[in-house]
Scaffold this motif. Structure first.
Motif, PDB file in Angstrom:
ATOM      1  N   THR A   1      60.514  54.657  59.183  1.00  0.00           N
ATOM      2  CA  THR A   1      61.439  55.356  60.130  1.00  0.00           C
ATOM      3  C   THR A   1      61.466  54.987  61.759  1.00  0.00           C
ATOM      4  OG1 THR A   1      60.904  57.172  58.962  1.00  0.00           O
ATOM      5  CG2 THR A   1      61.894  57.680  61.034  1.00  0.00           C
ATOM      6  N   ASN A   2      60.368  54.491  62.363  1.00  0.00           N
ATOM      7  CA  ASN A   2      60.173  54.005  63.718  1.00  0.00           C
ATOM      8  C   ASN A   2      61.008  52.711  63.724  1.00  0.00           C
ATOM      9  OD1 ASN A   2      59.105  54.213  66.391  1.00  0.00           O
ATOM     10  ND2 ASN A   2      57.795  52.561  65.890  1.00  0.00           N
ATOM     11  N   ALA A   3      60.673  51.847  62.744  1.00  0.00           N
ATOM     12  CA  ALA A   3      61.467  50.545  62.736  1.00  0.00           C
ATOM     13  C   ALA A   3      63.047  50.510  62.670  1.00  0.00           C
ATOM     14  CB  ALA A   3      60.861  49.859  61.644  1.00  0.00           C
ATOM     15  N   GLN A   4      63.522  51.635  61.772  1.00  0.00           N
ATOM     16  CA  GLN A   4      64.907  52.002  61.418  1.00  0.00           C
ATOM     17  C   GLN A   4      65.521  52.307  63.017  1.00  0.00           C
ATOM     18  OE1 GLN A   4      65.779  55.293  58.960  1.00  0.00           O
ATOM     19  NE2 GLN A   4      67.820  55.006  59.278  1.00  0.00           N
ATOM     20  N   GLU A   5      64.874  53.096  63.795  1.00  0.00           N
ATOM     21  CA  GLU A   5      65.421  53.422  64.990  1.00  0.00           C
ATOM     22  C   GLU A   5      65.486  52.385  65.839  1.00  0.00           C
ATOM     23  OE1 GLU A   5      62.779  56.295  66.909  1.00  0.00           O
ATOM     24  OE2 GLU A   5      63.040  57.973  65.104  1.00  0.00           O
ATOM     25  N   PHE A   6      64.720  51.173  65.666  1.00  0.00           N
ATOM     26  CA  PHE A   6      65.073  49.929  66.855  1.00  0.00           C
ATOM     27  C   PHE A   6      65.665  48.998  65.929  1.00  0.00           C
ATOM     28  CE2 PHE A   6      61.445  52.316  68.602  1.00  0.00           C
ATOM     29  CZ  PHE A   6      61.683  52.338  70.021  1.00  0.00           C
ATOM     30  N   MET A   7      65.975  49.228  64.693  1.00  0.00           N
ATOM     31  CA  MET A   7      67.177  48.321  64.026  1.00  0.00           C
ATOM     32  C   MET A   7      66.057  47.137  63.738  1.00  0.00           C
ATOM     33  SD  MET A   7      69.793  49.239  62.856  1.00  0.00           S
ATOM     34  CE  MET A   7      70.287  47.854  62.228  1.00  0.00           C
ATOM     35  N   ASN A   8      64.679  47.362  63.667  1.00  0.00           N
ATOM     36  CA  ASN A   8      63.736  46.403  63.187  1.00  0.00           C
ATOM     37  C   ASN A   8      63.917  46.203  61.517  1.00  0.00           C
ATOM     38  OD1 ASN A   8      61.722  44.702  62.754  1.00  0.00           O
ATOM     39  ND2 ASN A   8      60.287  45.899  63.756  1.00  0.00           N
ATOM     40  N   MET A   9      64.729  45.484  60.868  1.00  0.00           N
ATOM     41  CA  MET A   9      64.916  45.182  59.646  1.00  0.00           C
ATOM     42  C   MET A   9      63.656  44.701  58.714  1.00  0.00           C
ATOM     43  SD  MET A   9      67.609  47.377  58.714  1.00  0.00           S
ATOM     44  CE  MET A   9      67.540  46.909  57.016  1.00  0.00           C
ATOM     45  N   LYS A  10      63.121  43.860  59.700  1.00  0.00           N
ATOM     46  CA  LYS A  10      61.815  43.149  58.896  1.00  0.00           C
ATOM     47  C   LYS A  10      60.805  44.158  58.377  1.00  0.00           C
ATOM     48  CE  LYS A  10      62.577  38.669  61.631  1.00  0.00           C
ATOM     49  NZ  LYS A  10      61.772  37.932  62.481  1.00  0.00           N
TER      50      LYS A  10
ATOM     51  N   ALA B   1      57.726  62.701  52.725  1.00  0.00           N
ATOM     52  CA  ALA B   1      56.990  63.648  53.516  1.00  0.00           C
ATOM     53  C   ALA B   1      56.281  62.746  55.085  1.00  0.00           C
ATOM     54  CB  ALA B   1      55.419  63.693  52.860  1.00  0.00           C
ATOM     55  N   GLU B   2      56.286  61.320  54.733  1.00  0.00           N
ATOM     56  CA  GLU B   2      55.939  60.656  56.123  1.00  0.00           C
ATOM     57  C   GLU B   2      57.167  60.259  56.846  1.00  0.00           C
ATOM     58  OE1 GLU B   2      52.050  58.449  54.700  1.00  0.00           O
ATOM     59  OE2 GLU B   2      53.814  57.297  54.543  1.00  0.00           O
ATOM     60  N   THR B   3      58.061  60.716  56.361  1.00  0.00           N
ATOM     61  CA  THR B   3      59.078  60.607  57.510  1.00  0.00           C
ATOM     62  C   THR B   3      59.849  61.645  58.311  1.00  0.00           C
ATOM     63  OG1 THR B   3      60.842  60.998  55.812  1.00  0.00           O
ATOM     64  CG2 THR B   3      60.324  58.754  56.024  1.00  0.00           C
ATOM     65  N   ILE B   4      59.061  62.884  57.952  1.00  0.00           N
ATOM     66  CA  ILE B   4      59.246  64.070  58.788  1.00  0.00           C
ATOM     67  C   ILE B   4      58.141  64.307  59.780  1.00  0.00           C
ATOM     68  CG2 ILE B   4      59.674  66.526  58.526  1.00  0.00           C
ATOM     69  CD1 ILE B   4      60.383  65.908  55.582  1.00  0.00           C
ATOM     70  N   SER B   5      58.677  64.259  61.025  1.00  0.00           N
ATOM     71  CA  SER B   5      57.511  64.714  62.045  1.00  0.00           C
ATOM     72  C   SER B   5      56.312  64.135  62.284  1.00  0.00           C
ATOM     73  CB  SER B   5      57.393  65.911  62.191  1.00  0.00           C
ATOM     74  OG  SER B   5      58.822  66.639  62.428  1.00  0.00           O
TER      75      SER B   5
END
Length: 268
Positions: free
Chosen positions: A223-232, A209-213
């Motif tokens: 999700t936001n970290a994934q877009e910037f490849m922030n794996m930490k 639910a928290e990954t949708i809009s």
């Protein structure tokens, strides 16, 4: 004879108890240490899989910046509200259908049909009905939690030994006394199993639910970290969800220990 049968010396019992308490954590700690060593020795790419220490440092910096506690609080609010609503609805219909054959004939088939629909497939419907705000996220958690509670409450009520009910009636217990002294205590172990399972469904549903809009919550952070490849931060969010799930399971076990204390005493 009593002393001979006691094979464990009294002094060793506290040590054995402490070892049993540490036993569930041995494998996770070993995996974390192995992960840290593999990253430090460059056996693993720290760009794709940062070390546990760097993930911990990222968590500390996000906590000091205020981002982590804010999003954690929002996720906890959504989870607890959804669980409270879903558990209340599931418990109500489970009790109603378990106690009344008329209600069972009226509601159970419809509930069973709805239960077999994957609740995450309802996301488009929920967004159309409630938008992308808090109501939509809490509604998804509510639906996910409701059915495990309903099934286990219904099963627990209908599985109470009929002979116990007949014995209570023979002693002249009122319907209210039968419910509170025989039916509900007999169904309680099964109901608590449903609570424990529903807590796991609660976190799984919230992650999606928290990954949708979304613009807040632990799922949004991931999700936001994934877009910037922030794996930490991605790994940090995964660890937080794992710890929240473990904490929920411990709370469920504690609830079982408190509510089912009478069973332990009776077995003694």
């Amino acid at each position: 004879m009593d002393n001979a049968t006691n094979l464990t010396p009294p002094r060793q019992q506290p040590r054995i108890y402490q070892f049993k308490q540490l036993l569930p954590w041995l494998i996770p700690i070993a995996l974390i240490l192995l992960w840290q060593v593999a990253g430090s020795l460059n056996w693993l790419s720290t760009t794709l899989l940062p070390t546990p220490w760097s993930v911990f440092q990222d968590g500390v910096s996000l906590w000091r910046a205020g981002e982590l506690p804010k999003n954690l609080g929002i996720s906890l609010y959504r989870a607890l509200m959804g669980f409270a609503l879903g558990a209340s609805i599931g418990f109500f219909f489970g009790m109603l259908n378990g106690l009344s054959k008329t209600a069972r004939g009226l509601f159970d088939s419809t509930i069973q049909m709805l239960r077999n629909i994957p609740h995450l497939s309802l996301i488009p419907v929920v967004i159309i009905l409630f938008g992308i705000g808090e109501t939509a996220k809490i509604s998804l958690v509510t639906v996910g939690v409701m059915f495990p509670i309903y099934i286990n409450t219904f099963h627990g009520i209908t599985s109470v030994d009929p002979e116990l009910i007949e014995m209570g009636q023979a002693y002249g217990l009122s319907p209210k006394a039968l419910l509170t002294k025989i039916v509900f205590p007999g169904a309680l172990p099964t109901i608590l199993v449903g609570v424990r399972y529903a807590l796991g469904v609660m976190w799984t549903t919230l992650i999606v639910a928290e990954t949708i809009s979304s613009n807040s919550g632990i799922g949004y952070m991931a999700t936001n970290a994934q877009e910037f490849m922030n794996m930490k931060t991605v790994l940090l969010c995964i660890v937080i969800y794992a710890l929240l799930g473990k904490a929920s399971d411990l709370i469920a076990k504690l609830l079982e220990a408190i509510c089912l204390d009478w069973q332990v005493k009776r077995s003694r």
